[in-house]
Design a protein around this motif. Structure first.
Motif, PDB file in Angstrom:
ATOM      1  N   ALA A 132      35.760 -10.361 -15.540  1.00 34.58           N
ATOM      2  CA  ALA A 132      36.696  -9.572 -16.330  1.00 34.58           C
ATOM      3  C   ALA A 132      36.155  -8.178 -16.647  1.00 34.58           C
ATOM      4  O   ALA A 132      36.927  -7.276 -16.997  1.00 34.58           O
ATOM      5  N   ASP A 133      34.832  -8.005 -16.500  1.00 33.12           N
ATOM      6  CA  ASP A 133      34.201  -6.741 -16.852  1.00 33.12           C
ATOM      7  C   ASP A 133      34.105  -5.762 -15.696  1.00 33.12           C
ATOM      8  O   ASP A 133      33.529  -4.679 -15.847  1.00 33.12           O
ATOM      9  N   VAL A 134      34.631  -6.135 -14.509  1.00 32.26           N
ATOM     10  CA  VAL A 134      34.506  -5.273 -13.338  1.00 32.26           C
ATOM     11  C   VAL A 134      35.879  -4.939 -12.777  1.00 32.26           C
ATOM     12  O   VAL A 134      36.888  -5.586 -13.092  1.00 32.26           O
ATOM     13  N   ASN A 135      35.909  -3.928 -11.933  1.00 30.70           N
ATOM     14  CA  ASN A 135      37.133  -3.540 -11.219  1.00 30.70           C
ATOM     15  C   ASN A 135      37.516  -4.664 -10.260  1.00 30.70           C
ATOM     16  O   ASN A 135      36.763  -4.987  -9.343  1.00 30.70           O
TER      17      ASN A 135
ATOM     18  N   THR B 137      25.752  -7.644  -1.449  1.00 34.20           N
ATOM     19  CA  THR B 137      24.480  -7.989  -2.104  1.00 34.20           C
ATOM     20  C   THR B 137      24.507  -7.680  -3.591  1.00 34.20           C
ATOM     21  O   THR B 137      23.472  -7.718  -4.248  1.00 34.20           O
ATOM     22  N   GLY B 138      25.687  -7.389  -4.122  1.00 28.74           N
ATOM     23  CA  GLY B 138      25.800  -6.990  -5.509  1.00 28.74           C
ATOM     24  C   GLY B 138      25.703  -8.148  -6.487  1.00 28.74           C
ATOM     25  O   GLY B 138      25.464  -9.305  -6.123  1.00 28.74           O
ATOM     26  N   THR B 139      25.919  -7.842  -7.748  1.00 28.39           N
ATOM     27  CA  THR B 139      25.829  -8.814  -8.834  1.00 28.39           C
ATOM     28  C   THR B 139      26.830  -9.954  -8.641  1.00 28.39           C
ATOM     29  O   THR B 139      28.005  -9.719  -8.355  1.00 28.39           O
ATOM     30  N   THR B 140      26.366 -11.205  -8.787  1.00 26.16           N
ATOM     31  CA  THR B 140      27.283 -12.339  -8.675  1.00 26.16           C
ATOM     32  C   THR B 140      28.152 -12.416  -9.934  1.00 26.16           C
ATOM     33  O   THR B 140      27.760 -11.953 -11.008  1.00 26.16           O
ATOM     34  N   LEU B 141      29.332 -13.014  -9.772  1.00 27.98           N
ATOM     35  CA  LEU B 141      30.309 -13.017 -10.847  1.00 27.98           C
ATOM     36  C   LEU B 141      30.700 -14.422 -11.278  1.00 27.98           C
ATOM     37  O   LEU B 141      30.963 -15.291 -10.441  1.00 27.98           O
ATOM     38  N   ASN B 142      30.740 -14.614 -12.578  1.00 34.09           N
ATOM     39  CA  ASN B 142      31.378 -15.788 -13.156  1.00 34.09           C
ATOM     40  C   ASN B 142      32.851 -15.440 -13.324  1.00 34.09           C
ATOM     41  O   ASN B 142      33.186 -14.403 -13.904  1.00 34.09           O
ATOM     42  N   LEU B 143      33.737 -16.269 -12.802  1.00 36.30           N
ATOM     43  CA  LEU B 143      35.162 -15.974 -12.848  1.00 36.30           C
ATOM     44  C   LEU B 143      35.696 -16.214 -14.256  1.00 36.30           C
ATOM     45  O   LEU B 143      35.819 -17.345 -14.717  1.00 36.30           O
ATOM     46  N   SER B 144      36.026 -15.126 -14.923  1.00 35.54           N
ATOM     47  CA  SER B 144      36.542 -15.188 -16.287  1.00 35.54           C
ATOM     48  C   SER B 144      37.981 -15.712 -16.279  1.00 35.54           C
ATOM     49  O   SER B 144      38.768 -15.379 -15.395  1.00 35.54           O
ATOM     50  N   ASP B 145      38.321 -16.542 -17.260  1.00 33.42           N
ATOM     51  CA  ASP B 145      39.701 -17.028 -17.373  1.00 33.42           C
ATOM     52  C   ASP B 145      40.681 -15.853 -17.448  1.00 33.42           C
ATOM     53  O   ASP B 145      40.391 -14.854 -18.118  1.00 33.42           O
TER      54      ASP B 145
ATOM     55  N   THR C  82      42.127 -16.307  -7.298  1.00 34.82           N
ATOM     56  CA  THR C  82      43.025 -15.602  -8.204  1.00 34.82           C
ATOM     57  C   THR C  82      42.184 -14.797  -9.185  1.00 34.82           C
ATOM     58  O   THR C  82      41.326 -15.362  -9.884  1.00 34.82           O
ATOM     59  N   ASP C  83      42.403 -13.474  -9.228  1.00 36.17           N
ATOM     60  CA  ASP C  83      41.595 -12.656 -10.130  1.00 36.17           C
ATOM     61  C   ASP C  83      42.219 -12.616 -11.524  1.00 36.17           C
ATOM     62  O   ASP C  83      43.277 -13.216 -11.781  1.00 36.17           O
ATOM     63  N   VAL C  84      41.598 -11.907 -12.467  1.00 36.28           N
ATOM     64  CA  VAL C  84      42.065 -11.912 -13.852  1.00 36.28           C
ATOM     65  C   VAL C  84      43.405 -11.214 -14.015  1.00 36.28           C
ATOM     66  O   VAL C  84      44.103 -11.422 -15.016  1.00 36.28           O
ATOM     67  N   ASP C  85      43.796 -10.389 -13.038  1.00 33.99           N
ATOM     68  CA  ASP C  85      45.079  -9.700 -13.091  1.00 33.99           C
ATOM     69  C   ASP C  85      46.204 -10.494 -12.433  1.00 33.99           C
ATOM     70  O   ASP C  85      47.337 -10.035 -12.379  1.00 33.99           O
ATOM     71  N   GLY C  86      45.862 -11.682 -11.899  1.00 30.75           N
ATOM     72  CA  GLY C  86      46.870 -12.513 -11.260  1.00 30.75           C
ATOM     73  C   GLY C  86      47.054 -12.252  -9.778  1.00 30.75           C
ATOM     74  O   GLY C  86      47.922 -12.873  -9.144  1.00 30.75           O
ATOM     75  N   ASN C  87      46.257 -11.356  -9.186  1.00 30.98           N
ATOM     76  CA  ASN C  87      46.321 -11.136  -7.740  1.00 30.98           C
ATOM     77  C   ASN C  87      45.732 -12.338  -7.012  1.00 30.98           C
ATOM     78  O   ASN C  87      44.694 -12.867  -7.416  1.00 30.98           O
ATOM     79  N   VAL C  88      46.400 -12.771  -5.934  1.00 27.61           N
ATOM     80  CA  VAL C  88      45.992 -13.975  -5.212  1.00 27.61           C
ATOM     81  C   VAL C  88      45.588 -13.617  -3.789  1.00 27.61           C
ATOM     82  O   VAL C  88      46.309 -12.894  -3.087  1.00 27.61           O
ATOM     83  N   TYR C  89      44.425 -14.136  -3.368  1.00 26.46           N
ATOM     84  CA  TYR C  89      43.906 -13.914  -2.016  1.00 26.46           C
ATOM     85  C   TYR C  89      43.648 -15.281  -1.374  1.00 26.46           C
ATOM     86  O   TYR C  89      42.920 -16.099  -1.928  1.00 26.46           O
TER      87      TYR C  89
END
Length: 238
Positions: A27-30, A61-69, A109-116
């Motif tokens: 949630a803290d990244v673009n 190789t960037g920072t790994t992400l925890n998927l925020s609700d 599904t990202d925090v904005d609701g976009n689905v890939y």
């Protein structure tokens, strides 16, 4: 087991030098800059399978992400759970995942609701008419049961012998339409005579069909059963 230990050590060394193991909240990244990385492994020797999904900010190789609700990832409709793994960062995984026709579909599904949605089909591979033995000075052509090689695919054959020092040899082909791979006599020059183990690994790797601006990749491996094979013949001086 020794081979696996060496491989793990080698991969860890590469990982430490190249990829971040830090974890941040997605949630803290673009959201358009989240890199997706998916992996499927089917191992017939262990009669098991597992899948991994890793999300990064800052490229491959960037920072790994925890998927925020409410962000999440599924494989074949099943939600994947994440954990902070030693020397890997945040990884979403599942084991014992079996799919019809070995097709695995990941949906992020990202925090904005976009689905890939991205899918991969991991073609089976097993030995075809493997002999009991062969002459090292002639090499060996190893054929497989399974589809000929397609786009983005590679087949590798591995030979391993426990000779006190442990020896290994391998050969690969990425030739589209191939149905066999050859181990040349040159690769076997220092290999011990006698019993060894042989295994086929079929790999497919490609870019994503649906990715963010940052892109990503998806990769699958199908590992055959391990069979015994005897190497005969005296070493000819080079």
């Amino acid at each position: 087991m020794f081979k696996q230990t060496l491989l793990f050590t080698f991969l860890v060394c590469i990982f430490i030098g190249c990829a971040s193991t830090e974890v941040s909240e997605s949630a803290d990244v673009n959201q358009a800059k989240i890199y997706q990385n998916y992996y499927v492994n089917i191992n017939m020797e262990d009669n098991d399978s597992y899948v991994d999904a890793v999300f990064r900010f800052g490229g491959s190789t960037g920072t790994t992400l925890n998927l925020s609700d409410p962000s999440h990832v599924t494989v074949n409709g099943e939600k994947m759970s994440g954990e902070d793994r030693f020397l890997q960062g945040q990884v979403y995984g599942a084991s014992g995942v079996y799919a019809e026709n070995n097709r695995y579909e990941f949906t992020f599904t990202d925090v904005d609701g976009n689905v890939y949605t991205n899918a991969i089909a991991v073609e089976p591979i097993e030995f075809k008419d493997l002999p009991d033995s062969f002459d090292r000075n002639l090499g060996i052509e190893i054929a497989w049961n399974g589809a000929p090689l397609g786009k983005h695919e590679t087949v590798t054959v591995h030979l391993n012998a426990n000779d006190g020092e442990y020896s290994s040899a391998s050969a690969s082909t990425s030739l589209k339409g191939a149905t066999s791979v050859t181990i040349s006599p040159k690769k076997l020059h220092q290999f011990p005579s006698g019993l060894c183990n042989v295994q086929l690994v079929r790999t497919i790797s490609s870019k994503l069909d649906e990715g963010t601006d940052e892109g990503g990749k998806i990769r699958g491996e199908y590992e055959s059963v391990i069979l015994p094979l005897t190497i005969e013949g005296e070493v000819i001086a080079q």
